[in-house]
Design a protein around this motif. Structure first.
Motif, PDB file in Angstrom:
ATOM      1  N   VAL A   2       1.049  -1.194   0.125  1.00 27.64           N
ATOM      2  CA  VAL A   2       0.499   0.209  -0.014  1.00 27.64           C
ATOM      3  C   VAL A   2       0.527   1.174   0.022  1.00 27.64           C
ATOM      4  O   VAL A   2       1.711   1.734   0.760  1.00 27.64           O
ATOM      5  CB  VAL A   2      -0.689   0.144   1.230  1.00 27.64           C
ATOM      6  N   HIS A   3       0.812   2.583  -1.045  1.00 31.20           N
ATOM      7  CA  HIS A   3       0.929   3.085  -0.958  1.00 31.20           C
ATOM      8  C   HIS A   3       0.340   4.400  -0.642  1.00 31.20           C
ATOM      9  O   HIS A   3       0.269   5.812  -1.385  1.00 31.20           O
ATOM     10  CB  HIS A   3       1.756   3.566  -2.748  1.00 31.20           C
ATOM     11  N   LEU A   4       0.659   4.499   0.531  1.00 26.08           N
ATOM     12  CA  LEU A   4       0.381   6.016   1.305  1.00 26.08           C
ATOM     13  C   LEU A   4       1.538   6.708   1.064  1.00 26.08           C
ATOM     14  O   LEU A   4       1.163   8.339   1.610  1.00 26.08           O
ATOM     15  CB  LEU A   4      -0.188   5.936   2.762  1.00 26.08           C
ATOM     16  N   SER A   5       2.975   6.646   0.871  1.00 32.50           N
ATOM     17  CA  SER A   5       3.719   7.415   0.101  1.00 32.50           C
ATOM     18  C   SER A   5       3.033   9.121  -0.688  1.00 32.50           C
ATOM     19  O   SER A   5       3.280   9.621  -1.110  1.00 32.50           O
ATOM     20  CB  SER A   5       5.123   7.650   0.505  1.00 32.50           C
ATOM     21  N   PHE A   6       2.653   7.952  -1.736  1.00 35.95           N
ATOM     22  CA  PHE A   6       2.505   8.550  -2.720  1.00 35.95           C
ATOM     23  C   PHE A   6       1.893   9.781  -3.247  1.00 35.95           C
ATOM     24  O   PHE A   6       0.892   9.831  -2.734  1.00 35.95           O
ATOM     25  CB  PHE A   6       2.242   7.394  -4.195  1.00 35.95           C
ATOM     26  N   GLY A   7       2.566  11.033  -3.404  1.00 29.50           N
ATOM     27  CA  GLY A   7       1.627  12.696  -3.378  1.00 29.50           C
ATOM     28  C   GLY A   7       0.491  11.933  -5.169  1.00 29.50           C
ATOM     29  O   GLY A   7       0.623  13.379  -5.323  1.00 29.50           O
ATOM     30  N   PHE A   8       0.097  11.442  -5.550  1.00 30.59           N
ATOM     31  CA  PHE A   8      -0.333  11.050  -7.256  1.00 30.59           C
ATOM     32  C   PHE A   8      -1.248  11.490  -7.193  1.00 30.59           C
ATOM     33  O   PHE A   8      -2.661  10.670  -6.000  1.00 30.59           O
ATOM     34  CB  PHE A   8       0.024  10.021  -7.251  1.00 30.59           C
ATOM     35  N   ALA A   9      -2.254  11.547  -7.856  1.00 28.66           N
ATOM     36  CA  ALA A   9      -3.725  12.022  -8.264  1.00 28.66           C
ATOM     37  C   ALA A   9      -3.603  10.414  -8.531  1.00 28.66           C
ATOM     38  O   ALA A   9      -3.642   9.396  -9.324  1.00 28.66           O
ATOM     39  CB  ALA A   9      -4.147  12.233  -9.439  1.00 28.66           C
ATOM     40  N   ALA A  10      -5.054  10.224  -8.244  1.00 27.25           N
ATOM     41  CA  ALA A  10      -6.340   8.837  -8.618  1.00 27.25           C
ATOM     42  C   ALA A  10      -5.994   8.352 -10.420  1.00 27.25           C
ATOM     43  O   ALA A  10      -6.688   9.711 -10.525  1.00 27.25           O
ATOM     44  CB  ALA A  10      -7.343   9.068  -7.904  1.00 27.25           C
ATOM     45  N   PRO A  11      -5.543   7.294 -10.602  1.00 28.92           N
ATOM     46  CA  PRO A  11      -5.329   7.077 -12.161  1.00 28.92           C
ATOM     47  C   PRO A  11      -6.568   7.134 -12.249  1.00 28.92           C
ATOM     48  O   PRO A  11      -6.943   7.412 -13.540  1.00 28.92           O
ATOM     49  CB  PRO A  11      -4.470   5.799 -12.252  1.00 28.92           C
ATOM     50  N   GLU A  12      -8.094   6.647 -11.147  1.00 25.87           N
ATOM     51  CA  GLU A  12      -8.811   6.691 -11.983  1.00 25.87           C
ATOM     52  C   GLU A  12      -9.735   7.363 -12.246  1.00 25.87           C
ATOM     53  O   GLU A  12     -11.219   7.230 -13.544  1.00 25.87           O
ATOM     54  CB  GLU A  12     -10.246   5.565 -11.894  1.00 25.87           C
ATOM     55  N   LEU A  13      -8.913   9.262 -11.840  1.00 25.36           N
ATOM     56  CA  LEU A  13     -10.254   9.730 -12.702  1.00 25.36           C
ATOM     57  C   LEU A  13      -9.164  10.969 -13.830  1.00 25.36           C
ATOM     58  O   LEU A  13      -9.847  11.728 -13.837  1.00 25.36           O
ATOM     59  CB  LEU A  13     -10.295  11.272 -11.421  1.00 25.36           C
ATOM     60  N   GLY A  33      -8.918  20.540   2.098  1.00 22.36           N
ATOM     61  CA  GLY A  33      -9.171  20.207   0.502  1.00 22.36           C
ATOM     62  C   GLY A  33      -7.727  19.412   0.685  1.00 22.36           C
ATOM     63  O   GLY A  33      -6.881  19.090   1.534  1.00 22.36           O
ATOM     64  N   GLY A  34      -7.093  19.319  -1.218  1.00 23.43           N
ATOM     65  CA  GLY A  34      -5.894  19.033  -1.481  1.00 23.43           C
ATOM     66  C   GLY A  34      -5.668  16.808  -1.306  1.00 23.43           C
ATOM     67  O   GLY A  34      -6.788  16.304  -1.649  1.00 23.43           O
ATOM     68  N   PHE A  35      -4.430  16.901  -1.107  1.00 27.75           N
ATOM     69  CA  PHE A  35      -4.361  15.513  -1.156  1.00 27.75           C
ATOM     70  C   PHE A  35      -4.012  14.590  -0.117  1.00 27.75           C
ATOM     71  O   PHE A  35      -3.827  13.349   0.265  1.00 27.75           O
ATOM     72  CB  PHE A  35      -2.749  14.889  -2.357  1.00 27.75           C
ATOM     73  N   PHE A  36      -3.348  15.126   1.431  1.00 27.68           N
ATOM     74  CA  PHE A  36      -2.865  15.005   2.314  1.00 27.68           C
ATOM     75  C   PHE A  36      -3.434  15.349   3.483  1.00 27.68           C
ATOM     76  O   PHE A  36      -3.765  16.188   4.317  1.00 27.68           O
ATOM     77  CB  PHE A  36      -1.999  15.465   2.373  1.00 27.68           C
ATOM     78  N   LEU A  37      -2.810  13.940   4.590  1.00 30.82           N
ATOM     79  CA  LEU A  37      -3.341  13.932   5.799  1.00 30.82           C
ATOM     80  C   LEU A  37      -1.687  14.149   6.737  1.00 30.82           C
ATOM     81  O   LEU A  37      -1.542  13.319   6.314  1.00 30.82           O
ATOM     82  CB  LEU A  37      -4.500  13.354   6.769  1.00 30.82           C
ATOM     83  N   TRP A  38      -1.475  15.053   7.508  1.00 34.50           N
ATOM     84  CA  TRP A  38      -0.061  15.429   8.039  1.00 34.50           C
ATOM     85  C   TRP A  38      -0.596  14.310   9.885  1.00 34.50           C
ATOM     86  O   TRP A  38      -1.312  15.398  10.604  1.00 34.50           O
ATOM     87  CB  TRP A  38       0.020  16.784   8.570  1.00 34.50           C
TER      88      TRP A  38
END
Length: 416
Positions: free
Chosen positions: A34-45, A328-333
């Motif tokens: 599981v890649h919870l490190s990737f700051g990537f967009a969802a490919p299915e979108l 908003g955004g991609f990340f949870l700190w």
């Protein structure tokens, strides 16, 4: 006969090239990882069908021109779209204010080249985006960081530091880098009051603000946030990107700044235009997509993924951590309530089948060791649940091991 291998002469490399590893990605091919490190967009979108249509249209309509250095109408169409989107978001700009770049990260690099010389002061948030730190290190700048709060940068501490620097004739910052809206990695957003105060300080102390708005369109609440550029266009260089709203592989972003700054930034690009054929494709896509509808789809999806991750953290880690729920955004700190070594935890979590990013990567001195960044955008709900459960197990085992070590050390000292 086997030829002797020859190693490059590393002593001839620029001394400004830092020795730091790649951050936020792994080469793991195990499908269960599981890649919870990737700051990537969802490919299915990714709008694949529209992109395919746009690519064909670019070839059929403007192929021979689009594949030349100067390109076809696409680059001009992209600038017009950026102008229109800027107006939609409250920015008063025209084409002279816009420079298209290879993603927002090239904008970071160009801004650093434009403004910074060795030993100049650049001030940032702590934590902050690691690629920004790399850009500033490459420029030879002195980096000073100020903590984030639940409502963004601690502007009060920043003001105190500015006052002290002026009073003691120490260097003032030439540049302040900030991601005010849906921060990477902090997930927080700078309040309106702080935005206005920050701009007042920029004007009073004559520093530029580099505003990274990469996630600004991914707004989960509908509450609009004024850009810093809209408050002080003469003091702010604004960055944005198509990576988060269309696809990162396009490598297209843009800068908005005063025309005189844009002219100088063009010089730093050595006369080249950014991926003109890619711009032709994206221009065709933008003509055939309802962007507001597309953005709402993104926001709905990422908001759901954020909620899945937050619920999993609450369920599996509970009171062991604290976090600000991003709007908003991609990340949870997340911050662990007790002092732990998240570098060791990152390594242990990897062996348990989940990748995370150690919080130290986001600090100039890598001196804070109890935080980490999780990305909820790339993985699906099932993977997020699985990844957080694995992280919690790694954390529990790590704490138990540390307690055992401490107990053994105490027993040893008691015996001697």
């Amino acid at each position: 006969m086997k030829q002797a291998s020859h190693s490059p002469d590393l002593t001839r490399l620029s001394r400004h090239i830092p020795r730091t590893p790649s951050i936020g990605s792994t080469t793991v091919t195990d499908e269960d990882h599981v890649h919870l490190s990737f700051g990537f967009a969802a490919p299915e979108l990714f709008p694949l069908a529209t992109l395919e249509q746009a690519a064909g249209e670019a070839i059929r309509t403007h192929g021979r021109e689009a594949l030349q250095y100067s390109g076809a109408p696409g680059p001009d169409d992209i600038v017009k779209w950026i102008e229109q989107r800027a107006h939609h978001n409250g920015l008063d700009v025209d084409s002279a204010h816009v420079l298209v770049t290879y993603g927002a990260t090239q904008g970071l690099s160009l801004a650093a080249q434009l403004l910074l010389e060795p030993e100049d002061e650049v001030w940032t948030e702590a934590p902050t985006f690691f690629s920004a730190l790399q850009a500033f290190r490459l420029s030879g700048a002195v980096i000073r960081a100020f903590p984030l709060e639940a409502d963004g940068l601690n502007v009060e501490l920043l003001e105190q530091a500015l006052q002290e620097a002026r009073a003691t004739e120490r260097p003032l910052p030439k540049l302040l880098y900030t991601m005010p809206t849906y921060h990477n990695p902090g997930g927080v957003t700078l309040s309106v009051a702080k935005r206005h105060r920050l701009i007042e300080l920029a004007r009073e102390y004559h520093f530029y603000v580099l505003e990274d708005d990469a996630y600004g369109e991914l707004n989960f609440t509908g509450q609009p946030w004024p850009t810093l550029y809209s408050l002080a266009p003469e003091r702010v260089i604004y960055l944005n990107t198509f990576s988060k709203i269309i696809a990162p592989g396009l490598r297209l972003g843009w800068m908005i700044a005063h025309p005189e700054l844009i002219q100088r930034l063009r010089i730093l690009m050595l006369g080249g235009s950014t991926g003109v054929f890619t711009q032709e494709i994206v221009a065709a896509l933008l003509q055939n997509i309802d962007m507001n509808e597309h953005l709402e789809r993104l926001r709905t999806h990422y908001r759901q993924q954020r909620d899945v991750m937050a619920a999993a953290i609450d369920r599996h880690l509970g009171d062991a951590v604290r976090y600000v729920l991003p709007e908003g955004g991609f990340f949870l700190w997340i911050s662990f309530r007790e002092v732990i070594d998240t570098t060791e935890l990152q390594q242990r979590a990897f062996t348990y089948g989940v990748s995370i990013v150690d919080g130290r990567s986001f600090y100039p001195q890598r001196d804070v060791g109890h935080q980490l960044r999780l990305c909820f955008s790339y993985c699906n709900s099932e993977q997020i649940e699985k990844g957080i459960a694995r992280l919690a197990r790694a954390y529990t085992d790590y704490v138990a091991e540390q307690e055992a070590v401490q107990l053994n050390t105490l027993e040893y000292h008691n015996r001697v």
